[in-house]
Design a protein around this motif. Sequence first.
Motif, short mmCIF file in Angstrom:
data_model
loop_
_atom_site.label_atom_id
_atom_site.label_comp_id
_atom_site.label_asym_id
_atom_site.label_seq_id
_atom_site.Cartn_x
_atom_site.Cartn_y
_atom_site.Cartn_z
N GLU A 57 3.88 -16.89 0.23
CA GLU A 57 2.86 -16.30 1.10
C GLU A 57 3.11 -14.81 1.25
O GLU A 57 4.26 -14.37 1.29
N ASP A 58 2.02 -14.04 1.30
CA ASP A 58 2.14 -12.59 1.44
C ASP A 58 2.76 -12.24 2.79
O ASP A 58 2.37 -12.79 3.83
N GLN A 59 3.74 -11.32 2.76
CA GLN A 59 4.42 -10.93 4.00
C GLN A 59 4.57 -9.43 4.08
O GLN A 59 4.85 -8.76 3.06
N VAL A 60 4.43 -8.93 5.28
CA VAL A 60 4.64 -7.51 5.55
C VAL A 60 5.56 -7.40 6.75
O VAL A 60 5.25 -7.95 7.82
N THR A 61 6.68 -6.70 6.58
CA THR A 61 7.66 -6.58 7.65
C THR A 61 7.91 -5.11 7.95
O THR A 61 8.20 -4.33 7.03
N GLN A 62 7.80 -4.76 9.22
CA GLN A 62 8.02 -3.37 9.61
C GLN A 62 9.27 -3.24 10.47
O GLN A 62 9.58 -4.11 11.27
N CYS A 71 8.27 -0.11 5.95
CA CYS A 71 7.37 -1.24 5.76
C CYS A 71 7.75 -1.90 4.44
O CYS A 71 7.57 -1.30 3.38
N SER A 72 8.28 -3.11 4.50
CA SER A 72 8.61 -3.82 3.27
C SER A 72 7.61 -4.96 3.08
O SER A 72 7.12 -5.53 4.06
N TYR A 73 7.30 -5.26 1.84
CA TYR A 73 6.25 -6.25 1.60
C TYR A 73 6.62 -7.19 0.46
O TYR A 73 7.36 -6.85 -0.46
N TYR A 107 2.48 2.35 14.86
CA TYR A 107 2.09 2.58 13.48
C TYR A 107 2.12 1.24 12.73
O TYR A 107 3.13 0.55 12.71
N LEU A 108 0.97 0.91 12.17
CA LEU A 108 0.79 -0.36 11.48
C LEU A 108 0.71 -0.14 9.98
O LEU A 108 0.03 0.78 9.52
N CYS A 109 1.39 -1.01 9.26
CA CYS A 109 1.34 -1.02 7.82
C CYS A 109 0.52 -2.24 7.39
O CYS A 109 0.59 -3.30 8.05
N ALA A 110 -0.27 -2.11 6.34
CA ALA A 110 -1.06 -3.24 5.85
C ALA A 110 -1.11 -3.21 4.33
O ALA A 110 -1.06 -2.14 3.72
N VAL A 111 -1.21 -4.39 3.72
CA VAL A 111 -1.36 -4.48 2.28
C VAL A 111 -2.69 -5.14 1.97
O VAL A 111 -3.17 -6.00 2.72
N GLN A 112 -3.30 -4.71 0.88
CA GLN A 112 -4.55 -5.32 0.44
C GLN A 112 -4.22 -6.44 -0.53
O GLN A 112 -3.51 -6.23 -1.51
N VAL A 113 -4.75 -7.62 -0.24
CA VAL A 113 -4.56 -8.76 -1.12
C VAL A 113 -5.92 -9.31 -1.49
O VAL A 113 -6.89 -9.16 -0.75
N LEU A 149 -6.99 -7.34 4.38
CA LEU A 149 -5.78 -6.63 4.74
C LEU A 149 -4.85 -7.56 5.50
O LEU A 149 -5.28 -8.26 6.41
N THR A 150 -3.57 -7.56 5.10
CA THR A 150 -2.54 -8.29 5.84
C THR A 150 -1.67 -7.25 6.52
O THR A 150 -1.06 -6.41 5.84
N PHE A 151 -1.60 -7.31 7.84
CA PHE A 151 -0.89 -6.30 8.62
C PHE A 151 0.52 -6.74 8.96
O PHE A 151 0.81 -7.93 9.11
N GLY A 152 1.41 -5.73 9.13
CA GLY A 152 2.72 -5.96 9.72
C GLY A 152 2.59 -5.92 11.23
O GLY A 152 1.50 -5.67 11.76
N THR A 153 3.70 -6.12 11.92
CA THR A 153 3.67 -6.18 13.38
C THR A 153 3.80 -4.80 14.03
O THR A 153 3.71 -4.68 15.24
N GLY A 154 4.02 -3.78 13.21
CA GLY A 154 3.99 -2.43 13.75
C GLY A 154 5.32 -1.90 14.23
O GLY A 154 6.25 -2.65 14.52
N THR A 155 5.40 -0.59 14.30
CA THR A 155 6.52 0.11 14.92
C THR A 155 5.96 0.94 16.06
O THR A 155 5.07 1.78 15.85
N GLN A 156 6.50 0.69 17.25
CA GLN A 156 6.04 1.43 18.42
C GLN A 156 6.88 2.69 18.55
O GLN A 156 8.09 2.61 18.82
N LEU A 157 6.27 3.83 18.35
CA LEU A 157 6.99 5.11 18.39
C LEU A 157 6.72 5.83 19.69
O LEU A 157 5.57 5.99 20.10
#
Lengths: 112, 113
Positions: free
Chosen positions: A1-6, A23-25, A86-92, A100-108
Amino acid sequence: EDQVTQSPEALRLQEGESSSLNCSYTVSGLRGLFWYRQDPGKGPEFLFTLYSAGEEKEKERLKATLTKKESFLHITAPKPEDSATYLCAVQVITGGGNKLTFGTGTQLKVEL
Amino acid sequence: DTAVSQTPKYLVTQMGNDKSIKCEQNLGHDTMYWYKQDSKKFLKIMFSYNNKELIINETVPNRFSPKSPDKAHLNLHINSLELGDSAVYFCASSQWSDVREQYFGPGTRLTVT
């Protein structure tokens, strides 16, 4: 399954203190990686699109880079107004279309 | 001159009720989306419509029924609301040819008590 980790989940910086968000995917067939900024109580706002490893994009104090496994959002000399999630997302490509599959974000938070 | 607008911004209701959220975009886009953002800020796609046609349905319970009367509008109707439906719901739009650059609405915070 596609995963995005921030990482990190949260980051506190002093004004002017540069840092990077990660952001790793894990996706089958990356079509693009995207960075969004989300302010409290608002919808995400598009920042960058990266398509291939080695690509870089810049906007003011932000610079996004992409490798085959991860992307970094570098923040140079941040200011308090850079505080946001800041949210990272990948296009699948799904059976029905693109999404778009989004990561959970980094709160800066940038402090004076 | 709002690009993507949603109404209402806040919605508080009791379990078992039925409610609707409306979304409109004036960007001339042909694709619209509904996302759910939970308490941990995880943003997950629910549906996408292209030219009023359902394209993506991400295993969302049948209690959720999107409707797109035209390209500029995508509404979300929720039946028999449950506590777990509490979240912020975002509408977004894009050009199908550029699905990555999505424009998001301000969100609707739904609280089910």
